[in-house]
Design an enzyme around this catalytic site. Structure first.
Site, PDB file in Angstrom:
ATOM      1  N   HIS A 284       8.179  -3.059  17.310  1.00 53.82           N
ATOM      2  CA  HIS A 284       8.938  -2.487  18.455  1.00 53.82           C
ATOM      3  C   HIS A 284       8.667  -3.113  20.296  1.00 53.82           C
ATOM      4  O   HIS A 284       9.040  -3.524  20.729  1.00 53.82           O
ATOM      5  CB  HIS A 284      10.246  -1.423  18.873  1.00 53.82           C
TER       6      HIS A 284
ATOM      7  N   LEU B 117      10.504   1.778  10.860  1.00 55.85           N
ATOM      8  CA  LEU B 117      11.169   2.528   9.252  1.00 55.85           C
ATOM      9  C   LEU B 117      12.577   2.215   9.162  1.00 55.85           C
ATOM     10  O   LEU B 117      12.518   2.870   8.041  1.00 55.85           O
ATOM     11  CB  LEU B 117      10.891   4.462  10.390  1.00 55.85           C
TER      12      LEU B 117
ATOM     13  N   GLY C 276      17.134  -0.542  12.270  1.00 56.37           N
ATOM     14  CA  GLY C 276      18.328  -0.263  13.317  1.00 56.37           C
ATOM     15  C   GLY C 276      18.992  -0.936  14.403  1.00 56.37           C
ATOM     16  O   GLY C 276      18.930  -2.099  13.678  1.00 56.37           O
TER      17      GLY C 276
ATOM     18  N   HIS D 152      17.874  -3.082  16.644  1.00 57.67           N
ATOM     19  CA  HIS D 152      17.354  -4.197  17.021  1.00 57.67           C
ATOM     20  C   HIS D 152      17.151  -4.885  15.641  1.00 57.67           C
ATOM     21  O   HIS D 152      17.074  -7.067  15.834  1.00 57.67           O
ATOM     22  CB  HIS D 152      15.954  -4.095  17.049  1.00 57.67           C
TER      23      HIS D 152
END
Length: 123
Positions: A13, A74, A77, A79
């Protein structure tokens, strides 16, 4: 004819805090130790450099035969679901001579889930 080295981008990220990158860079060192022929780079979606475009350009300039992007997330999501496909399409258009593969988010791998469960139970 010698086969060209594979490229690996560890995509995370990103954060304004430079210390946040330390574990990502540690993973990159371990990958490089286990696969010395591969060229490994870290990249970040936001708030940190290099970004994915820069890491890909560096690997292409180094002459890799292919690139595998490994999302150090993890889960899948926003992104990864919405932002990353467009970025990968852009990179494929910029570098059509270099096959580009997207791995699953590491958090979706059974080995990572097992490790996290073991760590949660660690006393």
């Amino acid at each position: 004819m010698q086969e060209r080295a594979p490229g690996i981008v560890l995509l995370a990220h990103g954060s304004r805090d430079a210390r946040w990158r330390e574990p990502v860079e540690a993973v990159a060192r371990r990958v490089a130790e286990r696969a010395p022929a591969a060229l490994v780079r870290c990249a970040y979606l936001e708030l940190s450099q290099p970004d994915l475009r820069s890491a890909m350009a560096e690997l292409v300039a180094a002459g890799v035969g292919s690139v595998r992007v490994v999302p150090l997330f993890l889960g899948m999501g926003k992104h990864l679901r919405e932002d990353l496909p467009g970025l990968l399409d852009e990179l494929r258009a910029l570098h059509p001579q270099v096959p580009l593969e997207l791995a699953r988010a590491v958090g979706e791998e059974p080995e990572v889930l097992d490790l996290l469960a073991r760590l949660a139970l660690k006393t």
